[in-house]
Write an enzyme that holds these catalytic residues in place. Structure first.
Site, PDB file in Angstrom:
ATOM      1  N   ARG A   1       0.858  -1.180   0.000  1.00 48.12           N
ATOM      2  CA  ARG A   1       0.000   0.000   0.000  1.00 48.12           C
ATOM      3  C   ARG A   1       0.893   1.228   0.000  1.00 48.12           C
ATOM      4  O   ARG A   1       1.883   1.256   0.737  1.00 48.12           O
ATOM      5  CB  ARG A   1      -0.904   0.006   1.227  1.00 48.12           C
ATOM      6  CG  ARG A   1      -1.939   1.127   1.218  1.00 48.12           C
ATOM      7  CD  ARG A   1      -2.735   1.180   2.504  1.00 48.12           C
ATOM      8  NE  ARG A   1      -2.078   1.967   3.509  1.00 48.12           N
ATOM      9  CZ  ARG A   1      -2.684   2.407   4.616  1.00 48.12           C
ATOM     10  NH1 ARG A   1      -3.945   2.086   4.851  1.00 48.12           N
ATOM     11  NH2 ARG A   1      -2.034   3.148   5.506  1.00 48.12           N
TER      12      ARG A   1
ATOM     13  N   TYR B   1      -3.390  11.288   5.576  1.00 49.04           N
ATOM     14  CA  TYR B   1      -3.583   9.965   6.176  1.00 49.04           C
ATOM     15  C   TYR B   1      -2.453   9.010   5.762  1.00 49.04           C
ATOM     16  O   TYR B   1      -1.977   9.044   4.632  1.00 49.04           O
ATOM     17  CB  TYR B   1      -4.915   9.341   5.750  1.00 49.04           C
ATOM     18  CG  TYR B   1      -4.910   7.880   6.082  1.00 49.04           C
ATOM     19  CD1 TYR B   1      -4.635   6.935   5.119  1.00 49.04           C
ATOM     20  CD2 TYR B   1      -5.018   7.465   7.406  1.00 49.04           C
ATOM     21  CE1 TYR B   1      -4.514   5.598   5.452  1.00 49.04           C
ATOM     22  CE2 TYR B   1      -4.891   6.132   7.748  1.00 49.04           C
ATOM     23  CZ  TYR B   1      -4.641   5.212   6.766  1.00 49.04           C
ATOM     24  OH  TYR B   1      -4.482   3.898   7.101  1.00 49.04           O
TER      25      TYR B   1
ATOM     26  N   ASP C   1      -5.264   3.799  -0.017  1.00 49.25           N
ATOM     27  CA  ASP C   1      -6.401   4.025   0.875  1.00 49.25           C
ATOM     28  C   ASP C   1      -6.876   5.472   0.766  1.00 49.25           C
ATOM     29  O   ASP C   1      -6.140   6.381   1.152  1.00 49.25           O
ATOM     30  CB  ASP C   1      -5.977   3.704   2.321  1.00 49.25           C
ATOM     31  CG  ASP C   1      -7.156   3.595   3.284  1.00 49.25           C
ATOM     32  OD1 ASP C   1      -6.968   3.019   4.380  1.00 49.25           O
ATOM     33  OD2 ASP C   1      -8.252   4.089   2.941  1.00 49.25           O
TER      34      ASP C   1
ATOM     35  N   HIS D   1      -9.271   6.574   2.392  1.00 50.45           N
ATOM     36  CA  HIS D   1      -9.648   6.848   3.773  1.00 50.45           C
ATOM     37  C   HIS D   1     -10.874   7.749   3.893  1.00 50.45           C
ATOM     38  O   HIS D   1     -10.874   8.726   4.685  1.00 50.45           O
ATOM     39  CB  HIS D   1      -8.472   7.414   4.572  1.00 50.45           C
ATOM     40  CG  HIS D   1      -8.406   6.858   5.969  1.00 50.45           C
ATOM     41  ND1 HIS D   1      -8.842   7.560   7.055  1.00 50.45           N
ATOM     42  CD2 HIS D   1      -8.026   5.639   6.409  1.00 50.45           C
ATOM     43  CE1 HIS D   1      -8.706   6.790   8.144  1.00 50.45           C
ATOM     44  NE2 HIS D   1      -8.218   5.622   7.779  1.00 50.45           N
TER      45      HIS D   1
ATOM     46  N   GLU E   1      -9.135   1.911  -1.807  1.00 53.32           N
ATOM     47  CA  GLU E   1      -9.888   1.568  -0.600  1.00 53.32           C
ATOM     48  C   GLU E   1     -10.632   2.765  -0.023  1.00 53.32           C
ATOM     49  O   GLU E   1     -10.125   3.880  -0.077  1.00 53.32           O
ATOM     50  CB  GLU E   1      -8.902   1.045   0.439  1.00 53.32           C
ATOM     51  CG  GLU E   1      -9.472   0.763   1.800  1.00 53.32           C
ATOM     52  CD  GLU E   1      -8.375   0.466   2.819  1.00 53.32           C
ATOM     53  OE1 GLU E   1      -8.607   0.666   4.017  1.00 53.32           O
ATOM     54  OE2 GLU E   1      -7.272   0.064   2.389  1.00 53.32           O
TER      55      GLU E   1
ATOM     56  N   GLU F   1     -13.708  -1.703   6.420  1.00 49.95           N
ATOM     57  CA  GLU F   1     -13.002  -1.848   7.697  1.00 49.95           C
ATOM     58  C   GLU F   1     -13.808  -1.313   8.866  1.00 49.95           C
ATOM     59  O   GLU F   1     -13.601  -1.720  10.013  1.00 49.95           O
ATOM     60  CB  GLU F   1     -11.629  -1.176   7.656  1.00 49.95           C
ATOM     61  CG  GLU F   1     -11.669   0.325   7.572  1.00 49.95           C
ATOM     62  CD  GLU F   1     -10.265   0.916   7.530  1.00 49.95           C
ATOM     63  OE1 GLU F   1     -10.006   1.840   8.321  1.00 49.95           O
ATOM     64  OE2 GLU F   1      -9.454   0.446   6.711  1.00 49.95           O
TER      65      GLU F   1
ATOM     66  N   ARG G   1     -13.595  -5.556   3.309  1.00 47.26           N
ATOM     67  CA  ARG G   1     -12.503  -5.357   4.277  1.00 47.26           C
ATOM     68  C   ARG G   1     -12.919  -5.585   5.726  1.00 47.26           C
ATOM     69  O   ARG G   1     -12.144  -5.322   6.644  1.00 47.26           O
ATOM     70  CB  ARG G   1     -11.951  -3.944   4.154  1.00 47.26           C
ATOM     71  CG  ARG G   1     -11.355  -3.673   2.840  1.00 47.26           C
ATOM     72  CD  ARG G   1      -9.987  -3.062   2.820  1.00 47.26           C
ATOM     73  NE  ARG G   1      -9.532  -2.300   3.945  1.00 47.26           N
ATOM     74  CZ  ARG G   1      -8.495  -2.683   4.703  1.00 47.26           C
ATOM     75  NH1 ARG G   1      -7.904  -3.849   4.455  1.00 47.26           N
ATOM     76  NH2 ARG G   1      -8.087  -1.930   5.705  1.00 47.26           N
TER      77      ARG G   1
ATOM     78  N   GLU H   1      -4.437  -7.413   5.215  1.00 45.22           N
ATOM     79  CA  GLU H   1      -3.597  -6.281   5.615  1.00 45.22           C
ATOM     80  C   GLU H   1      -2.702  -6.704   6.789  1.00 45.22           C
ATOM     81  O   GLU H   1      -3.153  -7.423   7.686  1.00 45.22           O
ATOM     82  CB  GLU H   1      -4.460  -5.095   6.043  1.00 45.22           C
ATOM     83  CG  GLU H   1      -3.653  -3.898   6.545  1.00 45.22           C
ATOM     84  CD  GLU H   1      -4.536  -2.704   6.930  1.00 45.22           C
ATOM     85  OE1 GLU H   1      -3.975  -1.654   7.240  1.00 45.22           O
ATOM     86  OE2 GLU H   1      -5.788  -2.843   6.910  1.00 45.22           O
TER      87      GLU H   1
ATOM     88  N   TRP I   1     -12.000  11.967   8.622  1.00 45.59           N
ATOM     89  CA  TRP I   1     -10.565  11.742   8.759  1.00 45.59           C
ATOM     90  C   TRP I   1     -10.200  10.481   8.033  1.00 45.59           C
ATOM     91  O   TRP I   1     -10.929   9.481   8.088  1.00 45.59           O
ATOM     92  CB  TRP I   1     -10.134  11.696  10.208  1.00 45.59           C
ATOM     93  CG  TRP I   1      -8.689  11.387  10.332  1.00 45.59           C
ATOM     94  CD1 TRP I   1      -7.630  12.235  10.125  1.00 45.59           C
ATOM     95  CD2 TRP I   1      -8.123  10.081  10.556  1.00 45.59           C
ATOM     96  NE1 TRP I   1      -6.456  11.563  10.238  1.00 45.59           N
ATOM     97  CE2 TRP I   1      -6.725  10.236  10.526  1.00 45.59           C
ATOM     98  CE3 TRP I   1      -8.675   8.822  10.822  1.00 45.59           C
ATOM     99  CZ2 TRP I   1      -5.855   9.209  10.731  1.00 45.59           C
ATOM    100  CZ3 TRP I   1      -7.821   7.751  11.025  1.00 45.59           C
ATOM    101  CH2 TRP I   1      -6.409   7.949  10.961  1.00 45.59           C
TER     102      TRP I   1
HETATM  103  C1  CS2 Z   1      -6.637   2.212   7.931  1.00 41.18           C
HETATM  104  C2  CS2 Z   1      -6.389   2.210   9.389  1.00 41.18           C
HETATM  105  O1  CS2 Z   1      -5.292   0.319   7.821  1.00 41.18           O
HETATM  106  C3  CS2 Z   1      -6.151   0.966   7.265  1.00 41.18           C
HETATM  107  O2  CS2 Z   1      -6.627   0.658   6.177  1.00 41.18           O
HETATM  108  O3  CS2 Z   1      -7.751   2.674   7.403  1.00 41.18           O
HETATM  109  O4  CS2 Z   1      -5.115   2.684   9.569  1.00 41.18           O
HETATM  110  C4  CS2 Z   1      -7.357   3.017  10.209  1.00 41.18           C
HETATM  111  O5  CS2 Z   1      -7.154   4.364  10.019  1.00 41.18           O
HETATM  112  C5  CS2 Z   1      -7.196   2.677  11.673  1.00 41.18           C
HETATM  113  O6  CS2 Z   1      -7.330   1.314  11.842  1.00 41.18           O
HETATM  114  C6  CS2 Z   1      -8.217   3.415  12.537  1.00 41.18           C
HETATM  115  O7  CS2 Z   1      -8.159   2.980  13.825  1.00 41.18           O
HETATM  116 MG    MG Z   2      -8.220   1.782   5.531  1.00 36.37          MG
END
Ligand code: CS2
Ligand code: MG
Length: 402
Positions: free
Chosen positions: A147, A159, A210, A212, A236, A262, A283, A339, A402
């Site tokens: 990634r 991020y 990502d 995010h 993602e 996620e 995810r 991941e 975020w």
């Molecule tokens: C993220 C995470 O790993 C990822 O894909 O989106 O770093 C996420 O921000 C954290 O797990 C939040 O606690």
């Molecule tokens: Mg993520």
């Protein structure tokens, strides 16, 4: 085998983790991860005050009935706190069942479908140059999939840009950091990042990114399109997924594979995304989606639509969850990728485990149960420290994702 005792353990070897331990009358025990980043003590209280009293005396073998009891019996269904608590109980019961049966959980699920679980790592940098170099380091470590996240010129924070190389922990002690975000800058610079990575290393490695949750559906459609020449494994969390239909617009405009989930807690969060083939990877993770029992349901449903798993595995998902994820990944027929954001050496010491990284894959051998434990004496050395994830605001002060 009756449940005789159950209790939660909170430790902070670099970051906070909540672990549930269930002990049966014959002295066997199982562990489950209950960590919800930035809201850890809410899940601990849910377990201590509401779930554990209902577990004592129950037959630890009735995993499905206990799952249904905690889900339907709560009356207030779903949600991150409830489903993380149910997940911890579920993981611990599968751990106990594996130990009683003398076999790893992946054998109980139906055995190995592969010799190892392909994982991806996190190359990142404050700028494109650093990020491109970091990709090289991950290739040298044997990763097949990487990634890539980078700082965005004109923005102080973005991020996924870690302080160190291998560990990325966004939660910080004190109150939440407020970061300024500007999607137009990000959209301008991100395709360039991937052109530079492909120019430097070619097309033999899988690249992931990502978003995010930062883009609107049309912005995500544009980024997906602009990234097509660089053949990403996935883009993602391109846009927040509460409104699952939002992905129809993205799908209309790009063939870049999409991954999401996620922050999903149940099959209801993703059934339309999967049924309409609006995503390619789901995810959802063992700890946040109701445990092995419920994640198996999501994966089986996804397999009907050729959607593959791409389970979340960030540092805030403990080694207990990673062990459960590797068991799950060794078995699940529609496996895509796992991941793997590395934990600190302190965390790995508190949670001794039977999985290891080898040439781009997570390997595990035949150990009964989940193949992970918690050293309670060591855990006690790292007391809880309240920490929060950052929040994001746009330049005009508006709250953003975020
Ligand atoms: C993220 C995470 O790993 C990822 O894909 O989106 O770093 C996420 O921000 C954290 O797990 C939040 O606690
Ligand atoms: Mg993520």
């Amino acid at each position: 085998m009756k449940i005789e005792r159950a209790y939660t353990i909170v430790t902070c070897p670099g970051r906070n983790f909540v672990t549930l331990k269930i002990v049966t009358g014959d002295g066997a025990y199982g562990v489950g991860d209950a960590t919800l980043n930035g809201r850890e003590l809410a899940v601990k209280a849910y377990l201590d005050e509401h779930v554990i009293p209902c577990l004592i005396g129950r037959d630890s073998r009735t995993i499905e009935d206990i799952w249904q009891y905690l889900y339907r019996g709560a009356y207030w269904r779903r949600g991150p706190v409830t489903m993380a608590a149910i997940a911890a109980v579920d993981m611990a019961l599968w751990d106990i069942k594996g130990k009683h049966a003398g076999m790893p959980v992946y054998q109980l699920l139906g055995g190995r479908s592969r010799h190892g679980v392909m994982v991806y790592g996190h190359a990142n940098g404050r700028d494109h140059g650093e990020a491109v170099e970091a990709v090289g380091r991950y290739i040298d470590m044997g990763y097949k999939a990487i990634r890539v996240q980078s700082g965005v010129p004109g923005l102080d924070k973005a991020y996924g840009v870690a302080k160190g190389d291998l560990y990325y922990e966004p939660a910080a002690k004190g109150l939440p950091d407020e970061e300024i975000w500007d999607t137009s800058l990000y959209l301008r610079h991100t395709p360039e990042l991937f052109r530079k990575v492909r120019d430097a290393y070619g097309y033999d490695h899988h690249l992931l990114h990502d978003g995010h949750h930062r883009m609107t559906p049309i912005e995500a459609a544009r980024l997906g399109k602009d990234l097509e020449p660089y053949r990403l494994f996935w883009l993602e969390d391109a846009t927040p997924a509460e409104n699952q239909e939002a992905f129809r617009l993205i799908r209309q405009h790009t063939t870049t594979p999409l991954a999401v989930g996620e922050i999903f807690n149940s099959i209801w969060d993703c059934k339309d995304l999967i049924r309409e083939q609006l995503i390619d990877y789901i995810r959802a993770a063992v700890v946040h989606a109701g445990g092995i029992t419920h994640l198996r349901r999501i994966a089986d449903f996804a397999s009907v639509y050729q959607v593959r798993t791409g389970c979340h595995g960030a540092t805030d998902l403990s080694p207990v969850c990673m062990a459960a994820a590797v068991n799950f990944g060794l078995w699940v027929p529609n496996f895509g990728i796992q991941e793997y954001m590395r934990h600190t050496p302190e965390t790995d010491a508190v949670f001794p485990h039977n999985y290891w990284f080898e040439a781009g894959f997570m390997m595990m051998d035949e150990v009964p149960g989940l193949g992970v434990d918690i050293d309670e004496r060591l855990a006690a050395k790292y007391p809880y420290e309240r920490a929060y994830l950052p929040v994001a605001r746009l330049r005009d002060g508006s709250m953003w994702n975020w």
